[in-house]
Design a protein around this motif. Structure first.
Motif, PDB file in Angstrom:
ATOM      1  N   UNK B 217     -20.690  58.961 -41.175  1.00 31.34           N
ATOM      2  CA  UNK B 217     -19.444  58.387 -41.701  1.00 31.34           C
ATOM      3  C   UNK B 217     -19.443  58.438 -43.228  1.00 31.34           C
ATOM      4  N   UNK B 218     -20.544  57.938 -43.811  1.00 30.13           N
ATOM      5  CA  UNK B 218     -20.654  57.924 -45.278  1.00 30.13           C
ATOM      6  C   UNK B 218     -20.503  59.327 -45.843  1.00 30.13           C
ATOM      7  N   UNK B 219     -21.211  60.243 -45.207  1.00 31.25           N
ATOM      8  CA  UNK B 219     -21.251  61.585 -45.745  1.00 31.25           C
ATOM      9  C   UNK B 219     -19.934  62.319 -45.617  1.00 31.25           C
ATOM     10  N   UNK B 220     -19.296  62.157 -44.472  1.00 29.62           N
ATOM     11  CA  UNK B 220     -18.031  62.866 -44.286  1.00 29.62           C
ATOM     12  C   UNK B 220     -16.926  62.281 -45.162  1.00 29.62           C
ATOM     13  N   UNK B 221     -16.981  60.975 -45.386  1.00 25.81           N
ATOM     14  CA  UNK B 221     -15.978  60.382 -46.289  1.00 25.81           C
ATOM     15  C   UNK B 221     -16.245  60.839 -47.724  1.00 25.81           C
ATOM     16  N   UNK B 222     -17.548  60.937 -48.080  1.00 24.56           N
ATOM     17  CA  UNK B 222     -17.891  61.329 -49.449  1.00 24.56           C
ATOM     18  C   UNK B 222     -17.589  62.793 -49.721  1.00 24.56           C
ATOM     19  N   UNK B 223     -17.753  63.637 -48.719  1.00 27.22           N
ATOM     20  CA  UNK B 223     -17.724  65.082 -48.976  1.00 27.22           C
ATOM     21  C   UNK B 223     -16.461  65.787 -48.498  1.00 27.22           C
ATOM     22  N   UNK B 224     -15.719  65.177 -47.604  1.00 26.27           N
ATOM     23  CA  UNK B 224     -14.586  65.889 -47.022  1.00 26.27           C
ATOM     24  C   UNK B 224     -13.272  65.242 -47.416  1.00 26.27           C
ATOM     25  N   UNK B 225     -12.260  66.072 -47.548  1.00 27.09           N
ATOM     26  CA  UNK B 225     -10.962  65.572 -48.007  1.00 27.09           C
ATOM     27  C   UNK B 225      -9.994  65.335 -46.852  1.00 27.09           C
ATOM     28  N   UNK B 226     -10.024  66.241 -45.897  1.00 29.86           N
ATOM     29  CA  UNK B 226      -9.062  66.159 -44.799  1.00 29.86           C
ATOM     30  C   UNK B 226      -9.435  64.983 -43.883  1.00 29.86           C
ATOM     31  N   UNK B 227      -8.493  64.097 -43.596  1.00 27.82           N
ATOM     32  CA  UNK B 227      -8.796  62.964 -42.702  1.00 27.82           C
ATOM     33  C   UNK B 227      -9.344  63.414 -41.347  1.00 27.82           C
ATOM     34  N   UNK B 228      -8.868  64.560 -40.885  1.00 22.31           N
ATOM     35  CA  UNK B 228      -9.342  65.053 -39.581  1.00 22.31           C
ATOM     36  C   UNK B 228     -10.819  65.445 -39.664  1.00 22.31           C
ATOM     37  N   UNK B 229     -11.245  65.962 -40.813  1.00 16.39           N
ATOM     38  CA  UNK B 229     -12.668  66.308 -40.991  1.00 16.39           C
ATOM     39  C   UNK B 229     -13.511  65.044 -40.977  1.00 16.39           C
ATOM     40  N   UNK B 230     -13.008  64.011 -41.659  1.00 12.50           N
ATOM     41  CA  UNK B 230     -13.762  62.758 -41.722  1.00 12.50           C
ATOM     42  C   UNK B 230     -13.901  62.148 -40.332  1.00 12.50           C
ATOM     43  N   UNK B 231     -12.801  62.180 -39.582  1.00  8.50           N
ATOM     44  CA  UNK B 231     -12.823  61.594 -38.235  1.00  8.50           C
ATOM     45  C   UNK B 231     -13.737  62.383 -37.306  1.00  8.50           C
TER      46      UNK B 231
END
Lengths: 182, 305
Positions: B217-231
């Motif tokens: 969660x931390x990493x995808x929020x920190x590194x990705x822009x698209x909400x779908x990528x984070x989810x």
């Protein structure tokens, strides 16, 4: 010394902001040149922002009757910002150094435990530094200068985003067309 | 705003719902955004439903997929997935040679997306001219982009919009990264079953651990822009199969092969090794493979999970 060190930190931060903005937008394998160009762009933006801050600093010192007192106030408040931002930068740069030199496990450890979380922490840390400076400062000129500096540095990524939006989603030279936002 | 990051470990990733292909004809079937939102809501995935509501309309989905996969590639670069695959694949190729496999070794990446792994191996893998690298994916937009990047960089590899298991010339080795957790229930065993004809397979996926969901969660929020990528990135860590399940599925589906886990042990500090590998070897390959692997052989295990 404090303004100089803060300037160096600001320059590094804006340059790394450009790297972060460029990252994940170019799926080619070899992209050292692409990142170098993005970071050079960030560096240039950082120099511009520093020029504005140094211009404001000199202007303020020229306008007041007690420039030495004002400078001491600024250096005192800046010292608090430097302590906070400098500690953060030391940890990040140290982790980055280990990442660049270390093996895969050390790299993973640095990424997961330091580089990723601290990227998120940066957004919260910038206003905390400003709050410290405001709390420490006695003069409105000092507070104004701290606010200006923090706004310029802290909004670098948003600025890249705004420019990107005007350029059909592409900002750094070498970004493929597929990456353009609608 | 969604109310709380509700995720369902057995629920689908949003990207799984956005593309619907006929597995035989590879014809793309239309997908309604409303149906995707309804499906996610029905599965109690409030975060996913919130993200899906904000998705672009039809026509922009392919561009979104390319952007999402580019972000994913950035993560894979940081986590050295290319190096990790090479560390296993290069000894495997040598082991194949040592066990008498002559001629070309055809390595097929299953669900290759933008083909990062295949392009990385072509650029830096140093696997030799006799190794053919081919990436397969159902998504034509991703394969089109992968092929374009391959051409631009002059890389010696190929890409196909195809089912990796029904190629006219079958693979010698199947590989994948971050694909296994997309297959749930019986389809996981089916995925392995389709690889019976290969000499070997090497599949890397996220290693489940008590830290993986939070870290992801931390990493995808920190590194990705698209909400779908984070989810989807976060959900991937939640959905990741434990090593035992992967072993059981692979061994049941491909009994002729010896199946091993690489980095299967979770250990006290799981953030040191965030990926695990499932390696299947045709009879006679294990000995030479272990020899070629050198010190890395210590990270192989037959039963760890």
């Amino acid at each position: 010394m404090t303004p100089l060190l803060l300037s160096l930190l600001a320059l590094a931060d804006v340059t790394f902001s450009a790297f972060r903005d460029a990252a994940g937008r170019n799926p080619r394998i070899e992209k050292e040149r692409y990142y170098r160009r993005a970071m050079a762009g960030g560096f240039a933006c950082g120099l511009g922002a520093l020029g504005v801050c140094w211009g404001a600093l000199r202007g303020l010192l020229a306008l007041v009757n007690d420039p030495e007192v004002l400078y001491r106030d600024m250096a005192g408040a800046g010292g608090w910002m430097l302590g906070l931002y400098g500690s953060y930068a030391t940890v990040v740069l140290g982790a980055l150094g280990v990442w660049l030199l270390g093996g895969s496990e050390l790299r993973t450890l640095m990424s997961v435990s330091i580089l990723g979380p601290l990227t998120l922490l940066r957004h919260g840390l910038i206003p905390v530094g400003l709050a410290l400076a405001w709390w420490q400062a006695d003069r409105w000129e000092t507070r104004g200068l701290a606010l200006l500096g923090v706004m310029l540095v802290g909004s670098a990524e948003q600025a890249y985003g705004a420019i990107r939006a005007r350029r059909r989603g592409r900002l750094w030279p070498g970004e493929p067309e597929d990456m353009a936002s609608p | 705003m969604h109310r709380g990051p509700a995720v369902n470990p057995e629920g689908p990733e949003i990207t799984d719902l956005l593309i619907d292909m006929d597995p035989r004809s590879l014809e793309r079937r239309p997908v309604q955004k409303g149906a995707v939102v309804a499906e996610l809501e029905a599965q109690g995935m409030r975060w996913g439903a919130w993200v899906a509501r904000g998705l672009p309309e039809r026509g922009e989905i392919d561009r979104l997929f390319v952007r999402v996969h580019a972000e994913m590639q950035r993560l894979w670069e940081e986590f050295l997935q290319g190096e990790r695959m090479r560390a296993l694949l290069a000894p495997l190729v040598k082991a194949l040679r040592a066990s008498g496999h002559g001629g070309r070794v055809r390595v097929v990446d299953v669900g290759c997306g933008l083909g990062y792994l295949v392009r990385w191996l072509a650029a830096r893998g140093e696997l030799g001219a006799e190794v053919e690298l081919l990436g397969c994916d159902y998504n034509g937009a991703l394969i089109g982009a992968a092929e374009r990047y391959r051409r631009e960089e002059g890389l010696r590899c190929g890409f196909r919009v195809a089912n990796a298991f029904t190629l006219e010339e079958p693979a010698t080795v199947y590989i994948s990264t971050g694909v296994l957790h997309h297959f749930r229930g019986p389809s996981l065993a089916e995925l392995f079953r389709q690889q019976r004809g290969a000499q070997a397979f090497v599949h890397l996926d996220i290693k489940p651990s008590y830290l993986a969901p939070l870290g992801s969660l931390l990493f995808h929020v920190a590194r990705m822009r698209e909400p779908i990528s984070q989810h989807d990135g976060t959900l991937s860590a939640v959905r990741a199969h434990p090593g035992e399940r992967l072993l059981e599925a692979a061994r049941g589906a491909v009994p002729s092969h010896e199946v091993l886990l690489f980095d299967g042990e979770v250990g006290r500090l799981p953030i040191l090794r965030t990926m695990l590998g499932v390696i299947g070897l045709a009879p006679g390959l294990r000995g030479p493979f272990v020899r070629e692997l050198g010190p890395l052989a210590g990270r192989l295990g037959a039963t760890q999970g």
